[in-house]
Motif scaffolding. Sequence first.
Motif, PDB file in Angstrom:
ATOM      1  N   MET A 122       0.880  -1.045   0.015  1.00 41.82           N
ATOM      2  CA  MET A 122      -0.032  -0.199  -0.169  1.00 41.82           C
ATOM      3  C   MET A 122       0.730   1.176  -0.056  1.00 41.82           C
ATOM      4  SD  MET A 122      -3.076   0.861   2.604  1.00 41.82           S
ATOM      5  CE  MET A 122      -4.308   2.658   1.919  1.00 41.82           C
ATOM      6  N   CYS A 123       1.867   1.163   0.715  1.00 40.90           N
ATOM      7  CA  CYS A 123       2.785   2.266   0.863  1.00 40.90           C
ATOM      8  C   CYS A 123       3.447   2.695  -0.725  1.00 40.90           C
ATOM      9  CB  CYS A 123       4.100   2.121   1.708  1.00 40.90           C
ATOM     10  SG  CYS A 123       3.481   2.190   3.672  1.00 40.90           S
ATOM     11  N   GLU A 124       3.561   1.455  -1.354  1.00 41.39           N
ATOM     12  CA  GLU A 124       4.420   1.446  -2.692  1.00 41.39           C
ATOM     13  C   GLU A 124       3.121   2.194  -3.719  1.00 41.39           C
ATOM     14  OE1 GLU A 124       7.035   1.424  -5.728  1.00 41.39           O
ATOM     15  OE2 GLU A 124       7.350   1.277  -3.669  1.00 41.39           O
TER      16      GLU A 124
ATOM     17  N   THR B  39       2.871   6.755   4.968  1.00 39.59           N
ATOM     18  CA  THR B  39       3.812   6.154   5.707  1.00 39.59           C
ATOM     19  C   THR B  39       3.348   4.630   6.294  1.00 39.59           C
ATOM     20  OG1 THR B  39       2.967   7.090   7.714  1.00 39.59           O
ATOM     21  CG2 THR B  39       4.410   8.351   6.691  1.00 39.59           C
ATOM     22  N   PRO B  40       4.186   3.906   6.634  1.00 42.61           N
ATOM     23  CA  PRO B  40       3.637   2.461   7.278  1.00 42.61           C
ATOM     24  C   PRO B  40       2.555   2.577   8.333  1.00 42.61           C
ATOM     25  CG  PRO B  40       6.001   2.290   6.721  1.00 42.61           C
ATOM     26  CD  PRO B  40       5.448   4.092   6.489  1.00 42.61           C
ATOM     27  N   GLU B  41       2.920   3.711   9.322  1.00 38.06           N
ATOM     28  CA  GLU B  41       1.855   3.850  10.338  1.00 38.06           C
ATOM     29  C   GLU B  41       0.603   4.219   9.849  1.00 38.06           C
ATOM     30  OE1 GLU B  41       1.506   6.823  14.307  1.00 38.06           O
ATOM     31  OE2 GLU B  41       3.217   7.057  12.982  1.00 38.06           O
TER      32      GLU B  41
ATOM     33  N   GLN C  82      -7.295  -0.780   8.842  1.00 40.02           N
ATOM     34  CA  GLN C  82      -8.394  -1.321   9.762  1.00 40.02           C
ATOM     35  C   GLN C  82      -9.840  -1.229   9.335  1.00 40.02           C
ATOM     36  OE1 GLN C  82      -7.030  -2.413  12.542  1.00 40.02           O
ATOM     37  NE2 GLN C  82      -5.027  -1.799  11.704  1.00 40.02           N
ATOM     38  N   ASP C  83      -9.818  -0.488   8.135  1.00 35.35           N
ATOM     39  CA  ASP C  83     -10.928  -0.264   7.410  1.00 35.35           C
ATOM     40  C   ASP C  83     -10.998  -1.592   6.407  1.00 35.35           C
ATOM     41  OD1 ASP C  83     -13.048   0.189   5.341  1.00 35.35           O
ATOM     42  OD2 ASP C  83     -12.650   2.472   5.618  1.00 35.35           O
ATOM     43  N   THR C  84     -12.154  -2.404   6.632  1.00 34.90           N
ATOM     44  CA  THR C  84     -12.211  -3.677   5.857  1.00 34.90           C
ATOM     45  C   THR C  84     -12.320  -3.286   4.094  1.00 34.90           C
ATOM     46  OG1 THR C  84     -14.321  -3.721   6.333  1.00 34.90           O
ATOM     47  CG2 THR C  84     -12.591  -4.977   7.715  1.00 34.90           C
ATOM     48  N   VAL C  85     -13.023  -2.132   4.172  1.00 29.71           N
ATOM     49  CA  VAL C  85     -13.110  -1.927   2.488  1.00 29.71           C
ATOM     50  C   VAL C  85     -11.756  -1.357   1.861  1.00 29.71           C
ATOM     51  CG1 VAL C  85     -14.216  -0.293   0.927  1.00 29.71           C
ATOM     52  CG2 VAL C  85     -15.495  -1.177   2.830  1.00 29.71           C
ATOM     53  N   VAL C  86     -10.785  -0.750   2.678  1.00 25.54           N
ATOM     54  CA  VAL C  86      -9.702  -0.542   2.079  1.00 25.54           C
ATOM     55  C   VAL C  86      -8.870  -1.842   2.020  1.00 25.54           C
ATOM     56  CG1 VAL C  86      -7.411   0.696   2.673  1.00 25.54           C
ATOM     57  CG2 VAL C  86      -9.655   1.692   3.105  1.00 25.54           C
TER      58      VAL C  86
END
Length: 500
Positions: A257-259, A267-269, A276-280
């Motif tokens: 996702m960061c890429e 950022t990774p954070e 945490q959003d299941t759609v994402v």
Amino acid sequence: MAKVLIVPVSAGLDASAAARSFAKALNAQVFQAFDAQAEALLAQGKSDDWFDATVGKVAALDADNLIIEGIAPDADKIYLAGKNVELALSLDAAAIFAVRSDNADADELAHRLNLAKQFFATAPGVLEGFIVDGAAASVAEAAAEKTGLTFFGSSDALKDVSVLASREAKRLSPAQFRYNLIDFARQADKRIVLPEGAEPRTVQAAAICHEKGIARCVLLAKREEVEAVAKERGITLPDSLEIIDPASLVEQYVGPMCELRKSKGLTPEDARKQLQDTVVLGTMMMAQNDVDGLVSGAVHTTANTIRPALQLIKTAPGASLVSSVFFMLLPNQVLVFGDCAVNPNPTAQQLADIAIQSADSAKAFGIDPKVAMISYSTVNSGSGPDVDTVIEATKLAREKRPDLAIDGPLQYDAATVPGVGKSKAPGSPVAGQATVLVFPDLNTGNCTYKAVQRSANVLSVGPLLQGLRKPVNDLSRGALVEDIVFTIALTAVQAKQMEG
């Protein structure tokens, strides 16, 4: 395939003899649509189940031409009245009345035929003519003039029926659409992620999809939550149904996702928070080719479903925007409504693109696209900025896709009712026969589809999202279990189509 439905008008008529006669003339197979199983389904009010099963049986016959024995009138089974009309519509078959009329004069015969015609008043183009056993040919010819129906002779002396063999398909019926959709989805065999994994309707829809082999669903939820829902609702969870705890997947998608979002400085954070959003999370699964499609929206808004797709999946090559269509399963045929879910106030260019996307979606699902650009004006009956936008959109769509039948502006009735279309827009290739209706803005489209859906008790399948690189589809938050099943099937078919 030419399909002819023999509709017995007289209780004492030998419908089988009439069917055999037509079969011989057209070199066709005979199919008996009504049996004990059909009667049981109809008695329980399960007409759609019977029509869907009948369409499947007809498809399995793979006949060049088919003669279908219709349902004979029965005063003790009033629930059968009118089912021949629905059967003809479901199979897109030409209906032929079969009458037994000993010693009847022309007026009496015409009266009986006109009474039978009333059942077909809401099904224009279906009724092709009649045969009469037990009446003189001169009487039948006179009755034909009085009723406007073609006289095809009698069971033992048919006239030329070649016109029936060359009859073109007139419409895609709801039953045929449902059958095709489920059949295509089964063949596609795709893995579809459902981010709202513990939502009760979604759980039930996923179980149905596995039982029927429609798609391989992945529920994103804790297993104990899904099992609690299933227990409460009496749902049997198939062993093949995947249930994955979202928390167990987050870490493997942080880096990818960061890429994908490095240009935005993700950022990774921040990625962990968004995942945490299941759609994402489900969208990232699709971005990494771990699933083939995504269906969400039973509890999320359209924006919640589409935004991650636009950020992580992106639009398809050549697509300027994302739009939507609904497949409206009207009693007589399936219509495509767009855009009813995404673009609030499209420009003329965007409206043209929506029309083209909607036409292509219609064609992909077996509907011959005849595109009406809807307005409060037909041709030049009205004026104003809104009409001008539709006029410009029609011009642009025609220039981009001269292969498509596109016309506008057209009012809804001029687009869909043959008589009105002929009167208001004579010579139009679309008026009165539109299969794809493109509304001028989201306000009009959304209100219209919901009004038709709820007031006419019409099943609407969708919204199907158009223009994305991979299939993501949204649900209405008022979606029924059946709606979710069909949307999962749509998504599976889209995924297969996008492979090419």
